[in-house]
Structure formats: structure tokens, C-alpha cells
Design an enzyme around this catalytic site. Structure first.
Site, mmCIF file in Angstrom:
data_model
loop_
_atom_site.group_PDB
_atom_site.id
_atom_site.type_symbol
_atom_site.label_atom_id
_atom_site.label_comp_id
_atom_site.label_asym_id
_atom_site.label_seq_id
_atom_site.Cartn_x
_atom_site.Cartn_y
_atom_site.Cartn_z
ATOM 1 C CB SER A 7 -0.891 0.016 1.234
ATOM 2 O OG SER A 7 -1.406 1.321 1.403
ATOM 3 C CG HIS A 32 -3.884 -1.626 -1.450
ATOM 4 N ND1 HIS A 32 -4.998 -2.369 -1.764
ATOM 5 C CD2 HIS A 32 -4.234 -0.842 -0.403
ATOM 6 C CE1 HIS A 32 -5.986 -2.057 -0.929
ATOM 7 N NE2 HIS A 32 -5.547 -1.121 -0.095
ATOM 8 C CG ASP A 34 -4.959 2.269 1.168
ATOM 9 O OD1 ASP A 34 -5.941 1.532 1.028
ATOM 10 O OD2 ASP A 34 -3.869 1.887 1.628
ATOM 11 C CG MET A 36 -8.023 7.060 2.985
ATOM 12 S SD MET A 36 -7.126 6.978 4.542
ATOM 13 C CE MET A 36 -6.426 5.345 4.435
ATOM 14 C CG HIS A 65 -9.211 0.114 -0.106
ATOM 15 N ND1 HIS A 65 -8.553 -0.148 1.070
ATOM 16 C CD2 HIS A 65 -10.534 0.121 0.195
ATOM 17 C CE1 HIS A 65 -9.439 -0.297 2.039
ATOM 18 N NE2 HIS A 65 -10.649 -0.125 1.541
ATOM 19 C CG MET A 67 -11.022 3.167 2.610
ATOM 20 S SD MET A 67 -9.413 3.054 3.399
ATOM 21 C CE MET A 67 -8.373 3.211 1.956
ATOM 22 C CG MET A 136 -11.458 -2.819 5.529
ATOM 23 S SD MET A 136 -9.945 -2.339 4.667
ATOM 24 C CE MET A 136 -8.960 -1.583 5.965
ATOM 25 C CG ASP A 174 -6.123 -2.987 3.283
ATOM 26 O OD1 ASP A 174 -5.019 -2.759 3.810
ATOM 27 O OD2 ASP A 174 -6.762 -2.127 2.636
ATOM 28 N N GLY A 176 -2.620 -4.237 8.953
ATOM 29 C CA GLY A 176 -1.827 -4.936 9.960
ATOM 30 C C GLY A 176 -1.241 -6.261 9.496
HETATM 31 C C1 DX5 Z 1 -6.073 1.277 5.927
HETATM 32 C C2 DX5 Z 1 -5.674 1.039 4.489
HETATM 33 C C3 DX5 Z 1 -4.613 0.024 4.368
HETATM 34 C C4 DX5 Z 1 -3.330 0.425 5.015
HETATM 35 C C5 DX5 Z 1 -2.550 -0.788 5.357
HETATM 36 O O1 DX5 Z 1 -7.071 2.208 5.972
HETATM 37 O O2 DX5 Z 1 -6.776 0.602 3.726
HETATM 38 O O3 DX5 Z 1 -4.407 -0.348 3.013
HETATM 39 O O4 DX5 Z 1 -2.544 1.230 4.198
HETATM 40 O O5 DX5 Z 1 -1.433 -0.396 6.068
HETATM 41 P P1 DX5 Z 1 -0.766 -1.366 7.137
HETATM 42 O O6 DX5 Z 1 -0.351 -2.589 6.392
HETATM 43 O O7 DX5 Z 1 0.373 -0.565 7.670
HETATM 44 O O8 DX5 Z 1 -1.822 -1.672 8.175
HETATM 45 ZN ZN ZN Z 2 -6.391 -0.346 1.662
#
Ligand code: DX5
Ligand code: ZN
Length: 216
Positions: A7, A32, A34, A36, A65, A67, A136, A174, A176
Site C-alpha cells: 500500500s 494498492h 488507498d 481517503m 481501494h 474509502m 478489512m 488489508d 496490519g
Molecule cells: C487502511 C488502508 C490500508 C493500510 C494498510 O485504511 O486501507 O491499506 O494502508 O497499512 P498497514 O499494512 O500498515 O496496516
Molecule cells: Zn487499503
């Protein structure tokens, strides 16, 4: 073969193309992305212009992705020749079935994501239409959060449904994800692992991608 999708939320965004070149060098499968909006999640990242600038700078496919609220208004912004998946949140779509058809009509594979507080059953009516289900394993908004173990149960539930009903969606996890929990996620049926901090937080990014690929 399980795929790795680093990501770019955790990348040094001032050097985005270089950072993506490093994951490509290590053998990553997807980028990936993200997105937001500061409304669906507390954080704001980047939008279509950044993704379109990245197209052509890497050979890797994009896994977008979203969000964001009202993703139906923004989906065309993320269509590039490299966009393989666009994933929207079940919680953000009043008309989820329509949004899935909208993505597919653009020639892009459609995904639906569920937050840690949303059960798999919320996707029951659309599983046959989906190319991807994104589970998630943190509450979306930030990278570097701790993996929520109930995600594991959801992956195995989805894997069982697709086997029983002969469905073709892939399962992505996705949040952690790291070298320690990746084997267990694969064992319960995950097909794509997203990793932000575990990849871009490493001193040697290509070497870290290789470490992941060696166990996937
Ligand atoms: C969280 C994102 C993830 C995030 C993952 O809102 O959708 O894609 O970047 O990051 P890590 O792997 O550090 O949890
Ligand atoms: Zn993501």
C-alpha cells in the site's frame, strides 16, 4: 499463488514513482492505492490525478481501494490502463449492486470491502457479482495499526461460501498484515495480502518484498 499488494499509503509520497519502482524490483504483484476523503474515514490521501500520474511509471497493475462516500461519483477518475481492481466499501454504498455494475461496465474488476464491524452476510446478495471481497483487518483510515484477529474468521467464512457456491471472487486482506500473520491468512484462504507499514517501513524495501514473496 498468493499475491502481495504493497500500500502506497505508507510510502514516501514525495518520491512516489521511485518507491513504486522499489516494490516492483522486489517482485510485488499489485500497487494498492488507498483513496481517503476525510469523511468516510478520518484521513485524506490522494485522488485520481495522482493515480493517473503513476500510470505508465510502473508496469504493476493498480488495486484501488476507495474509502470515500458516494464512490459512484468518483469511479471514472481511477480508470487507467493499469487499473485492475476498484473496490468500494459496502458501508458507503446505498446501492451497492449498481456500483458494482458501474465498475464492471468500465472494464475493471469490481471489489467490495467490509469494515471490521461489518459481517460477511452484508455481502451475501452480491457475492456472485464480485471479482474481489476485501476484508478489512483494521478500521480503515491509517496505516501501521494492529491486526484485528476476527478478520481471519471472515476470510475462512468467505472461502467456504465460494467453494460451496462455486463463486470466483478473490479474497484480499488489508490492515496490519506482516510476515508473522501472512502464513495463517494464506492458510484460511486469502489470495491477496495488502501490506503498508510492513513493506514501506523496511530499511530495504525490495528485500522486504522478496521476504514476503518467499513465504506466499
Ligand atoms: C487502511 C488502508 C490500508 C493500510 C494498510 O485504511 O486501507 O491499506 O494502508 O497499512 P498497514 O499494512 O500498515 O496496516
Ligand atoms: Zn487499503
Amino acid at each position: 499463488m498468493v499475491k502481495l499488494a504493497p500500500s502506497i499509503l505508507s510510502a514516501d509520497l514525495s518520491r512516489l514513482a521511485e518507491q513504486v519502482a522499489l516494490i516492483e524490483q522486489g517482485g510485488a504483484d499489485l500497487v494498492h492505492v488507498d483513496v481517503m476523503d476525510g469523511a468516510f474515514v478520518p484521513n485524506i490521501t490522494f485522488g485520481g490525478p495522482v493515480v493517473r500520474c503513476l500510470a505508465g511509471k510502473t508496469a504493476l497493475p493498480f488495486d484501488v481501494h476507495l474509502m470515500i462516500e458516494h464512490p459512484e461519483n468518483r469511479i471514472p477518475d481511477f480508470v487507467t490502463p493499469q487499473t485492475e481492481f476498484i473496490c468500494v466499501h459496502q458501508e458507503a454504498c446505498v446501492h451497492l449492486h449498481r456500483v458494482i455494475q458501474q465498475i464492471k461496465a468500465l472494464g475493471i474488476k469490481a471489489g467490495a470491502a467490509i469494515n471490521p464491524g461489518t459481517p460477511v452476510s452484508m455481502l451475501e446478495s452480491v457475492l456472485g457479482d464480485l471479482d474481489m471481497v476485501l476484508v478489512m483487518s483494521v478500521n480503515p483510515g491509517f496505516s501501521g495499526q494492529k491486526f484485528i484477529p476476527s478478520a481471519m474468521v471472515k476470510v475462512s467464512e468467505l472461502d467456504e461460501i465460494r467453494k460451496n457456491e462455486d463463486l470466483g471472487f478473490v479474497i484480499e486482506v488489508d490492515g496490519g498484515v506482516n510476515l508473522d500473520n501472512a502464513p495463517a491468512l494464506m492458510a484460511v484462504g486469502a489470495d491477496i495480502l495488502v501490506a503498508g507499514n510492513a513493506v514501506f517501513g523496511a530499511a530495504d524495501i525490495p528485500a522486504r518484498v522478496k521476504e514476503f514473496k518467499a513465504i506466499l
